[in-house]
Motif scaffolding. Structure first.
Motif, PDB file in Angstrom:
ATOM      1  N   VAL A 217       0.817  -1.218   0.000  1.00  0.00           N
ATOM      2  CA  VAL A 217       0.000   0.000   0.000  1.00  0.00           C
ATOM      3  C   VAL A 217       0.847   1.263   0.000  1.00  0.00           C
ATOM      4  O   VAL A 217       0.323   2.358  -0.261  1.00  0.00           O
ATOM      5  CB  VAL A 217      -0.936   0.026   1.224  1.00  0.00           C
ATOM      6  N   TRP A 367      -7.067   4.343  -3.733  1.00  0.00           N
ATOM      7  CA  TRP A 367      -7.583   2.997  -3.966  1.00  0.00           C
ATOM      8  C   TRP A 367      -7.054   2.413  -5.270  1.00  0.00           C
ATOM      9  O   TRP A 367      -6.731   1.217  -5.336  1.00  0.00           O
ATOM     10  CB  TRP A 367      -9.104   3.016  -3.985  1.00  0.00           C
ATOM     11  N   TRP A 370      -3.383   1.395  -4.740  1.00  0.00           N
ATOM     12  CA  TRP A 370      -3.328   0.169  -3.934  1.00  0.00           C
ATOM     13  C   TRP A 370      -3.656  -1.047  -4.798  1.00  0.00           C
ATOM     14  O   TRP A 370      -2.921  -2.044  -4.812  1.00  0.00           O
ATOM     15  CB  TRP A 370      -4.317   0.314  -2.788  1.00  0.00           C
ATOM     16  N   LEU A 371      -4.748  -0.954  -5.535  1.00  0.00           N
ATOM     17  CA  LEU A 371      -5.183  -2.086  -6.351  1.00  0.00           C
ATOM     18  C   LEU A 371      -4.170  -2.411  -7.444  1.00  0.00           C
ATOM     19  O   LEU A 371      -3.828  -3.585  -7.663  1.00  0.00           O
ATOM     20  CB  LEU A 371      -6.545  -1.773  -6.968  1.00  0.00           C
ATOM     21  N   PRO A 395      -9.657  -2.376  -1.577  1.00  0.00           N
ATOM     22  CA  PRO A 395      -9.782  -1.469  -2.728  1.00  0.00           C
ATOM     23  C   PRO A 395     -10.843  -1.903  -3.722  1.00  0.00           C
ATOM     24  O   PRO A 395     -11.522  -1.053  -4.314  1.00  0.00           O
ATOM     25  CB  PRO A 395      -8.375  -1.485  -3.349  1.00  0.00           C
ATOM     26  N   LEU A 399     -13.820   0.743  -4.553  1.00  0.00           N
ATOM     27  CA  LEU A 399     -13.982   1.228  -5.924  1.00  0.00           C
ATOM     28  C   LEU A 399     -15.281   0.724  -6.541  1.00  0.00           C
ATOM     29  O   LEU A 399     -15.935   1.442  -7.303  1.00  0.00           O
ATOM     30  CB  LEU A 399     -12.787   0.800  -6.773  1.00  0.00           C
TER      31      LEU A 399
END
Length: 659
Positions: A217, A367, A370-371, A395, A399
């Motif tokens: 992250v 997000w 992170w993803l 995430p 999202l």
């Protein structure tokens, strides 16, 4: 970050008139605060209660991940083993990972006794905390409807629903990362250094649970902060450096402990041949996962031919780059891929012209970063367990919830009446693709739900094309025209999400609950080790007679016996908590103890028996374990099975005086 629709701010009242109502309102926890809709808090509590039921339903049958359960047993009976994360009660060798996730389990076992449910209970709590915090986090970013939807999606993600009901490290990691994101979003609103440092501390605690996976992250955190924090560039850089220092300090606390404590005063570090915590964390559990062997570490052989188990023999190999879209993994974590992608793309496009410090756009950067980072890393590494992918769930849920909310709002805009039908159509196709691989699983729900979603998609498309009354008028404004599309849209969203929710709820059925160490839901079915009986009753009659013999002839030795593998030691340590000495670590290739050290224990009267045989413990012809076995066979006396009463599965040797 305030919720959408929060407009006014109440004037501060005198302290005396505010204190009493505040205390009373805290007792009425089921009522929503003034800045949230009335339905928000009751709905959230319902989702949290559902999550608690789902995670805890099979608590008695959670089973054990045998290797780690032995470590938890050892840490529950020895504070020295607790401190160093040792595998055995004598604290001679660590587990082959950081032990942060096992500490709550060990404390629970101390309080409630050593049972499957006492080891799984901390993960249930971690799961409910994650659901509640994710709601707060997404609500601050995108409003209460998105927060509630994200919490529900996350709670019923199949691998999440299964993981939080088992004693697995990934549960603690997921909770820590959600708490880190929550602190980060709170910090971003006012460029608050303290909150940002707190986010770094949570990431560091996540590192103690699952090592380098916690750091996935950090690129997203750094990018979102440097791009969006309302502060000068120099201050932003300084804040990131300070938070990074906190992250590294907390992350490497255990590594530092085992580095500064002399080798003779602590356990040997498993997974290594040079007794280095750095090598174990960054080599054995780091680069080795990508096929790069690091000197000083034992090769982990971190591969598996079939990630989905016998239910999906056509699944991709665990090392393939496209494994995250393979049904074996995607049915556990990836149902929300289309919704999440739509949310990310639409959110970035709609806020592309917002100011640099726009909190909503910063949320999409957070997000999305992170993803993206997690997807790249997981796609490149070898995966053996679906639970490793649980860190994708926050995430994806955030999202996906944003995608639904933005698409819903688009029905009111002239330019985006097509958005929700298009998103539903893609999500519908993806859901049908995954469900079609398991056509026999819940067909009475799957196909009617998909048909309903298809009908709702068509209806929304028709409603969106209806002529408008007046130029520039909202497409579906007006109470009479709003109610039909709202009902149709809600029905379409609910129908398309019903299938993944059913997969998550399948953990209520023991056939699909999965077991510790290889959690899964849906048709993947139960795999791994299941122990329903009380652990104190698992000693077979021959093993109990052997244990009684060893204790009767221990003669004050430090160890009851040494064993040629950790599996043999586990048969005695799990039910009794007694100090058995495993030779060779997890792999059998770790030089702990050496032959010289073992002979010193025998000469000092701290070890009298060595058990050979059983599962594992083969090592290699030139390993330290092989040399120890050769010495035992030539220098120790074999105790006949008729004498120790333990059967012929294990060969019992007495070493030292009288051998």
């Amino acid at each position: 970050m305030a919720d959408a629709g929060t407009v006014t701010r109440a004037q501060p009242a005198p302290e005396r008139t505010v204190d009493a109502p505040t205390r009373a309102s805290r007792l009425r926890f089921w009522r929503s605060p003034a800045d949230q809709p009335r339905w928000a808090r009751p709905a959230l509590l319902a989702v949290a209660a559902l999550a608690a039921v789902v995670y805890g339903w099979q608590l008695r049958h959670a089973g054990y991940a045998e290797y780690y359960a032995v470590a938890v047993r050892s840490m529950s009976v020895s504070w020295r083993a607790f401190l160093f994360g040792a595998f055995d009660p004598g604290a001679t060798v660590t587990v082959d990972k950081l032990a942060g996730a096992f500490l709550p389990q060990a404390l629970s076992a101390r309080v409630f006794g050593f049972h499957p449910w006492s080891l799984a209970l901390p993960q249930v709590v971690e799961g409910v905390v994650s659901v509640l915090v994710l709601y707060r986090l997404v609500r601050r970013w995108c409003g209460a409807p998105a927060g509630l939807l994200a919490a529900a999606m996350f709670a019923l993600t199949p691998i999440v629903a299964s993981m939080f009901g088992h004693p697995m490290e990934d549960a603690a990691l997921t909770m820590c990362l959600v708490l880190a994101a929550d602190a980060f979003v709170a910090a971003l609103a006012g460029a608050r250094t303290g909150r940002l440092v707190l986010a770094g501390v949570w990431v560091g605690l996540g590192f103690q649970a699952k090592m380098l996976q916690s750091w996935l992250v950090l690129p997203a955190f750094a990018l979102a902060w440097l791009a969006s924090a309302p502060a000068s560039g120099r201050r932003r850089l300084g804040q990131v450096a300070l938070a990074g220092a906190a992250t590294v300090s907390v992350s490497l606390a255990w590594v530092l402990l085992l580095t500064v404590v002399p080798a003779g005063d602590r356990p040997y570090v498993d997974g290594t041949t040079n007794d280095s915590a750095v090598a174990m964390v960054f080599g054995y559990n780091g680069l080795d996962r990508f096929g790069a062997h690091v000197p000083g570490t034992v090769e982990s052989g971190f591969t598996t031919p079939d990630p989905a188990g016998p239910a999906d023999a056509a699944a991709s190999p665990a090392g393939s780059w496209h494994k995250l879209v393979d049904p074996g993994y995607a049915t556990q974590i990836g149902w929300l891929y289309p919704l999440a992608l739509a949310g990310l793309v639409v959110g970035l496009l709609r806020h592309r012209r917002a100011g640099r410090a726009d909190p909503t756009r910063a949320g999409f950067v957070l997000w999305g970063g992170w993803l993206a980072t997690a997807v790249v890393v997981f796609s490149g590494m070898t995966l053996t367990h679906r639970a490793y992918l649980a860190t994708l769930a926050p995430p994806l849920a955030a999202l996906a919830a944003a995608g639904v909310v933005l698409s819903w709002r688009g029905l009111r805009d002239r330019w985006a009446t097509w958005l929700l039908p298009a998103v539903l159509l893609v999500q519908l196709a993806w859901t049908a693709h995954l469900a079609g691989r398991y056509a026999g699983f819940l067909p009475w729900l799957t196909w009617p739900a998909l048909a309903t979603a298809a009908a709702a998609t068509v209806a929304l498309s028709v409603l969106g094309r209806r002529p408008r009354r007046g130029a520039g008028a909202p497409v579906m404004a007006g109470r009479r025209t709003a109610e039909p599309w709202r009902a149709v849209a809600a029905l379409g969203v609910a129908a398309v999400l019903a299938v993944p929710a059913a997969w998550g709820l399948s953990v209520l059925d023991r056939r699909y609950a999965g077991t510790a160490f290889e959690a899964g839901a849906g048709p993947s079915g139960p795999v791994g080790l299941t122990l329903d009986a009380d652990i104190t009753d698992t000693l077979t009659a021959p093993k109990r007679r052997l244990d009684d013999y060893l204790l009767a002839h221990r003669d004050g030795a430090r160890y009851v016996a040494a064993t040629s593998s950790w599996r043999t030691a586990s048969q005695f340590v799990l039910p009794t908590g007694q100090p058995f000495l495993p030779l060779g670590g997890y792999s059998g290739l770790v030089p702990q103890p050496t032959l010289a050290e073992l002979r010193a224990l025998v000469d000092a009267g701290e070890l009298r028996f060595v058990l050979l045989g059983g599962v594992g413990g083969l090592g290699t012809t030139d390993s330290e374990l092989s040399r120890i076995m050769t010495w035992v066979l030539s220098s120790c006396r074999e105790v006949p099975a008729a004498e120790h009463g333990g059967g012929e599965e294990l060969l019992v040797y007495r070493c030292g005086p009288g051998s």
